[in-house]
Design a protein around this motif. Structure first.
Motif, short mmCIF file in Angstrom:
data_model
loop_
_atom_site.label_atom_id
_atom_site.label_comp_id
_atom_site.label_asym_id
_atom_site.label_seq_id
_atom_site.Cartn_x
_atom_site.Cartn_y
_atom_site.Cartn_z
N PHE A 189 -10.54 -9.38 -27.03
CA PHE A 189 -11.16 -8.09 -27.34
C PHE A 189 -12.43 -7.88 -26.52
N LEU A 190 -13.24 -8.93 -26.39
CA LEU A 190 -14.48 -8.85 -25.61
C LEU A 190 -14.18 -8.57 -24.13
N GLY A 191 -13.16 -9.22 -23.59
CA GLY A 191 -12.76 -8.96 -22.20
C GLY A 191 -12.26 -7.56 -22.00
N TRP A 192 -11.53 -7.04 -22.99
CA TRP A 192 -11.01 -5.68 -22.90
C TRP A 192 -12.14 -4.67 -22.93
N ILE A 193 -13.17 -4.94 -23.72
CA ILE A 193 -14.31 -4.03 -23.85
C ILE A 193 -15.19 -4.08 -22.59
N LEU A 194 -15.48 -5.27 -22.09
CA LEU A 194 -16.46 -5.43 -21.02
C LEU A 194 -15.88 -5.30 -19.61
N SER A 195 -14.59 -5.46 -19.45
CA SER A 195 -14.03 -5.49 -18.09
C SER A 195 -13.85 -4.09 -17.53
N SER B 273 -11.41 -1.73 -15.04
CA SER B 273 -10.02 -1.68 -14.62
C SER B 273 -9.92 -0.86 -13.35
N ARG B 274 -9.66 -1.54 -12.24
CA ARG B 274 -9.47 -0.86 -10.95
C ARG B 274 -8.18 -1.39 -10.31
N GLU C 130 -2.64 -4.44 -4.17
CA GLU C 130 -2.77 -5.89 -4.01
C GLU C 130 -2.85 -6.61 -5.36
N LYS C 131 -3.57 -6.03 -6.30
CA LYS C 131 -3.69 -6.66 -7.62
C LYS C 131 -2.37 -6.60 -8.39
N LEU C 132 -1.59 -5.57 -8.18
CA LEU C 132 -0.36 -5.41 -8.92
C LEU C 132 0.84 -6.07 -8.27
N SER C 133 0.66 -6.68 -7.09
CA SER C 133 1.78 -7.31 -6.40
C SER C 133 2.11 -8.67 -7.02
#
Length: 118
Positions: free
Chosen positions: A24-30, A32-33, A37-40
């Motif tokens: 939950f903390l990672g979802w709140i603080l991160s 998203s871009r 390349e990230k999705l490959s």
């Protein structure tokens, strides 16, 4: 009655905080871009495909199996090294025979070309 169940309740709450809290903390603080390349795909080196019956190169599985075999060799070496004093000369001879068998197998695989990726 609540006093009897308080340690169990505390255990469940702490477990949930440790398990769900970082997610939950990672979802709140991160941030998203996403980009291409990230999705490959990166794990197996194969592009995503539609057909589940597509043939994979057998060499990928062969390298994975060889990695597991030689990784298990190191898993046997650590406890042997710790207990070598207690095992004495029979333990040393047994491990030397084991290592010779693995080296012979490795040389055989090398000569057969099983480690060549091309």
């Amino acid at each position: 009655m609540l006093q009897n169940y308080f340690p169990i309740l505390l255990f469940v709450v702490v477990g949930l905080l440790v398990g769900v809290g970082p997610i939950f903390l990672g979802w709140i603080l991160s941030t998203s871009r996403p980009d291409a390349e990230k999705l490959s795909p990166y794990e197996c080196g194969f592009e995503a495909f539609e057909d589940a019956r597509m043939k994979f190169d057998v060499r990928y599985y062969l390298i994975a199996i060889l990695f597991i075999i030689f990784d298990l060799e190191t898993a046997f070496l650590l406890p042997w090294g710790v207990a070598l004093k207690d095992l004495g000369m029979p333990g040393l001879i047994t491990m030397v025979v084991f290592l010779i068998e693995l080296v012979v197998g490795f040389v055989y695989l090398w000569k057969k070309g099983a480690l060549e990726w091309e």
